[in-house]
Structures are given as structure tokens and as C-alpha cells.
Design a protein around this motif. Sequence first.
Motif, mmCIF file in Angstrom:
data_model
loop_
_atom_site.group_PDB
_atom_site.id
_atom_site.type_symbol
_atom_site.label_atom_id
_atom_site.label_comp_id
_atom_site.label_asym_id
_atom_site.label_seq_id
_atom_site.Cartn_x
_atom_site.Cartn_y
_atom_site.Cartn_z
ATOM 1 N N VAL A 154 46.424 46.657 25.537
ATOM 2 C CA VAL A 154 45.247 45.818 25.309
ATOM 3 C C VAL A 154 44.459 45.673 26.609
ATOM 4 O O VAL A 154 43.226 45.767 26.636
ATOM 5 C CB VAL A 154 45.660 44.439 24.749
ATOM 6 C CG1 VAL A 154 44.518 43.442 24.849
ATOM 7 C CG2 VAL A 154 46.099 44.581 23.290
ATOM 8 N N GLY A 155 45.179 45.481 27.718
ATOM 9 C CA GLY A 155 44.511 45.395 29.006
ATOM 10 C C GLY A 155 43.816 46.683 29.393
ATOM 11 O O GLY A 155 42.704 46.667 29.938
ATOM 12 N N GLU A 156 44.454 47.826 29.097
ATOM 13 C CA GLU A 156 43.832 49.116 29.401
ATOM 14 C C GLU A 156 42.554 49.317 28.597
ATOM 15 O O GLU A 156 41.648 50.034 29.027
ATOM 16 C CB GLU A 156 44.818 50.254 29.105
ATOM 17 C CG GLU A 156 46.011 50.324 30.040
ATOM 18 C CD GLU A 156 45.625 50.716 31.452
ATOM 19 O OE1 GLU A 156 44.518 51.254 31.651
ATOM 20 O OE2 GLU A 156 46.427 50.470 32.365
ATOM 21 N N LEU A 157 42.478 48.701 27.425
ATOM 22 C CA LEU A 157 41.269 48.790 26.609
ATOM 23 C C LEU A 157 40.201 47.802 27.037
ATOM 24 O O LEU A 157 39.152 47.679 26.388
ATOM 25 C CB LEU A 157 41.632 48.581 25.134
ATOM 26 C CG LEU A 157 42.449 49.709 24.491
ATOM 27 C CD1 LEU A 157 42.932 49.316 23.104
ATOM 28 C CD2 LEU A 157 41.641 51.001 24.423
ATOM 29 N N GLY A 158 40.474 47.070 28.109
ATOM 30 C CA GLY A 158 39.434 46.248 28.722
ATOM 31 C C GLY A 158 39.277 44.851 28.188
ATOM 32 O O GLY A 158 38.212 44.253 28.329
ATOM 33 N N SER A 159 40.327 44.308 27.578
ATOM 34 C CA SER A 159 40.210 42.957 27.021
ATOM 35 C C SER A 159 41.515 42.201 27.227
ATOM 36 O O SER A 159 42.597 42.800 27.209
ATOM 37 C CB SER A 159 39.882 43.022 25.526
ATOM 38 O OG SER A 159 39.867 41.724 24.958
ATOM 39 N N PRO A 160 41.429 40.877 27.397
ATOM 40 C CA PRO A 160 42.659 40.080 27.468
ATOM 41 C C PRO A 160 43.142 39.608 26.112
ATOM 42 O O PRO A 160 44.184 38.962 26.007
ATOM 43 C CB PRO A 160 42.226 38.882 28.328
ATOM 44 C CG PRO A 160 40.786 38.698 27.978
ATOM 45 C CD PRO A 160 40.232 40.067 27.711
ATOM 46 N N SER A 161 42.396 39.919 25.042
ATOM 47 C CA SER A 161 42.715 39.348 23.736
ATOM 48 C C SER A 161 42.728 40.414 22.653
ATOM 49 O O SER A 161 42.247 41.529 22.837
ATOM 50 C CB SER A 161 41.705 38.251 23.365
ATOM 51 O OG SER A 161 40.396 38.791 23.306
ATOM 52 N N ALA A 162 43.287 40.038 21.501
ATOM 53 C CA ALA A 162 43.396 40.957 20.370
ATOM 54 C C ALA A 162 43.050 40.216 19.094
ATOM 55 O O ALA A 162 43.129 38.980 19.020
ATOM 56 C CB ALA A 162 44.812 41.527 20.271
ATOM 57 N N CYS A 163 42.665 40.979 18.074
ATOM 58 C CA CYS A 163 42.437 40.397 16.752
ATOM 59 C C CYS A 163 43.163 41.244 15.718
ATOM 60 O O CYS A 163 43.331 42.457 15.892
ATOM 61 C CB CYS A 163 40.945 40.299 16.430
ATOM 62 S SG CYS A 163 40.025 41.849 16.534
#
Length: 606
Positions: A275-284
Motif C-alpha cells: 500500500v505504501g509503495e502505491l503511494g498511500s497510507p490508507s486502503a479501501c
Amino acid sequence: MRIGIAQLSTRAGDFEATARSMADYSRRAAEQGVDLLVYPAATLCGLTPVLGAEREGLLLDLIECLSGLMDELACPCLVPVLVDLDGEPLPDALLIDGGEVRPVRLAARLESLASGSPAGEEATSDALPEIPFRGARLGVAFTYDDLDVYDDYAYDVDVIVFLSPYGFAVDDPSSALGSSLAEGRFPADARATGAWVVGVGSLGCYDTQLCCGSSFVLAPWGELAASAPSLEEALLVCDVDPSAEGPLSNPVTPEVYDPSLLTWGALGMGLSSLVGELGSPSACVALDGSLPSLLAAVLAVDALGPTNVRAVVARGGPADAGRAGDVVRALRLPDENVTIADVASAPDADSASDLLQLRLAAVARESGAVALGSLDKTGRALEPATLSAAALQPFADLYRSDLLALARMRNAISPVLPVEALAEVRVPDVVAGEGDLGSPESRIEFVDLVLSSYVEWELSLSDIVAERGHADVVRAVVGRLRDLETDRPARVLAPTVSSRTLDEARGPVSLAWRDRPRPDAERLAARLEEFSADAPGATEAPEPASEREGAHEGDILDLLGYLRDFSAGGGFSSLDAGAGKGASGRHGGQGQPPAADPWDGPFSEN
């Protein structure tokens, strides 16, 4: 000799930050009198090579990093690297001691070519290290095959450092290193070589491979001298005495291997990293009431925390029984992180799923969160692809029966998943009507056993049927797997938790031929037995091929007879011959193929 293991989590290729951490660990090790500090295989370069076009640039920056490290390291260190040999990546390790650098694998090969192999046999370019160091002889193994060589040949070593290049895989207990010593290979390696075995585990997510740490030191008679925790950074320090004969005065009790618990922890670590590698600290995540979607939400909360998880909850769908809302409340998601998607107007279940995915895509776009999916390996293998907004599929390398085991394990920690969801198992229609396989859960377990035998262990249909029966089901499962090759996306972003993924098992899409189960009399071994003059137990020479009926077939089979010696224990082997050395999978097949008896542990026997 006092040996240390710097079990640290790094990011592949982040040379500046990694060098600082390595120097810090070396100073801590020096304060404890460590004679040799060993870093994990993935520390600097990761576990997979970069593209060929980038190798030169990476090598130049790696050299610069190592040059700076030589002045910063406070004690002798063994630093693994990935080098390039004739265009192929080759793992090596640099022994850095007092301003001198020795590439241990390359040096061993050059010395062997110059003076003959350590076993007194013909010189070879594949020789393994034997390094005099601090009163001991040090060996370094980079693969399971290297350990086999140390086991089988007369290398004179007191300590073998195993720089594990493998990520954690559910079907390979040895990949869990110290967490699974009772199930793994390493105590046998220690006893076979009479050497201390130092298992060095990488920690973190490299590409998509999950590494759990669990470094350890084993005495030559198999006792555990020291171990590091799983999924945590640690500096492990242990004294090894080449003259010791045992037993240890204070041995460490090996932990009981819990594959489901370790898998859950590894998935959480991988989810957080990706998730961090995808540039975000959060998920849905979209919740439709099915077990995989609910389990994905639980995993996301465990990995990221409830404030960093958004939920899109389906209302009015075919699986809607209030379960999604119950799970959202149990996970304590903030109200502002929950979106309701009304799919009651959808004409069928597929349309409802599509509407939910569209709403998930909108939430991901508006919030910047990474959309998670709930596909599993069973579904990817046997069910047609459906619309998905997911950028990351945390379960795509886990079979459906494994998800059930994970759900039960997680509920044992805290009961956040509805019991009804665990009882409803979606069975692929290829075996949906096979009542003689028992309950839906039993059918799923059998399907997953067939898939894992075929994918991870590369067993033929004939071998699987001979061991499991149900020829029609086995043929239908493997046939569906192959029929959906073109329908299946080439690659999904997912943590790797098996020794062979579906992408690695992909066959040629234009191949019209399909295998079928064959009785023993029709197998290649039996036909070679019939036509080969060297067949065991033969009492008289066979007729010349030209005098036999079907002479052309006889000529061909006579030719194939010359392959008999090469086929022993190789590609023509049966299920029993596939175990142990030489079996399939990214990890060299060091676990055991699925047993004939049904499942006696929390995971299906993949």
C-alpha cells in the motif's frame, strides 16, 4: 567465534538509508564483541534482479555504497549482494574485514578451478566457500541446493552460513526458518555436515515476496542455540565453538510452527508495504457479505489501523444479511470511513458485484486510498474474471481453503467474523455437483489439493489421479485451469506466499493439446520397460525393432530408452519420486508433496 545476525528490514536499492542502518548494527555488534556480523540476503539488492538495462547503473551505485560502508562498519561483516555473471544474476557475499574485501563465492570458484575441488574430485566452477576465519572454517550457502552440496560432499567447514534467498511460502516450511525448525530441513543439515548452521532470514517485502526474519543458530547435533523473532528487527548474537560436542548448556526450545498465524502476520506486513509503495497510507475495501471480502477488511485494519481503512458496504445484494455492517462495527471503523452502496436494483448477482466495484473505484479515486480486492488463488484458477477496481489483491496467492483456516485463526484471537460467513463456502462450478466428495468445504479442499499438486509440485494428471482418485474431477479442474489462461489477467499485484504462483505456472495459450489420466500400463515408464533391452529383470533381449509389430513406434521407443538413465528421479518420476531434492517450485521443492491422507492441520496440504 561470536557470530551476529543483523535481522533488519530494508527497502531494496535504498542504498543510503540501508548503509546507515548497517553501520548502526555493526557498532551495536562490535560493542558485544561480535567476530562476524552477517546481513540478510535481501539487505542491499533485494531478492530479484533489476532489468538488464538497469544492471550497470545499479552496480555502479552499489559499488559506491560498499566503498562508503567499508569505512563505517565497526566489525568484520558478511554482506550479501546480487552480481551479474554472463547476463545472469548470481548471489554472492562480500567478507569485509579490516579494509579487505573478499567475494566468497567467486573466490571459491576461482580457487577450485586453479587447484581442484575440495572433495578431491575434478575441478569445478561451482565450488562452495571454505574460509578460514577466527579459528573456524566458514562455509556460505546461498540456496537449498548449496546446503545439499555441503551435506553430500567432503567440505571441511565448522560453520555454514545460510543466506536464505527465499520468501515465505505456505507450502515450504523451511522458508519460515527458525519458526518451523521441527518441520524444516535445517536440523538434518546440521547433523549431516557436523557443522553449526546459521540461518539468516531477510525481513520485509521485496518485490512481492514476503520475508519473515526468524533467523537462528543450530548446533551440529541439531539443538537450537539462538533464535530471532518473526516479523521483527533484531540483533542476534551467539557463540559458536567448533570443538564443542554437546549438548548445549542452555538450549533454546523451538517454537511450535503455526502456519496460519505466520501467514496472517506476513500478509499484514506485505499489505502495509505494498500500500505504501502505491503511494498511500490508507486502503479501501468493498464488503458484500462474503467471507473473502470480510476477511480482507479485517486484514487491512490489522495492518493499517481502523482510521486508515475505508469500507464500501453493499446493501441489498445477494449476500447481504447484515454481516458487512456487523464487521464494520466490530472493527471500529469511523463513520466517515464507511460508504453505503445500494445494489438492490441490480438484476442479478454479477451486476450487483459490478455496481459495488464501481462504487469502490469512486471511493478510491476521491480519497486516494488503495482499493483492495478479495480474489483468491482458487477463484483466479477456476472462475472467470469479473470486474474489479482493486489495485492490490492480498489473497491472490492463497487457496480458498487457506482463507477458511485464516478466518478461523483470526476469530480465535477475537471473533470479528460472523460464523455464518465461515459456513458458506463458494464452490467452483467445476465440482459444484460432486456430492461424493462430501460437504462444500471438503470439495474446496479437494480442489485446492489438486491445484497445488499441479501448480506448486508440477505433478501430472496421471500422478494426481493415481494418488487421489476422482479422475473426472481432477481432469475437469486442470482442464478449467488451462481453459481460463486467456481470461486470467497476466499479473495482479499481490503478496507472494507460495513457492509457485499461477503466473509462473502459466502455459502456452495456443496449445490445443490437453493431458488425460493414464493407467500405469500406458505410462512412459511402462512403455520404456517393454521396449528397452536394459529393462530391470529382463531375461532375454527383445526382438529387433524392425521385426516387431509397429516397427516405427518401436524405433522411437528404442530411442527413448536411451533416456532411461536421465529420467530416473527426474521429469518422468511419479509422485513419490518428487519429494525432497529435485522437486518443483521456486524453492526447489524442499517441503513434501501433499500427503495421501486428508488434511490434519489448519491449512490444506499445499
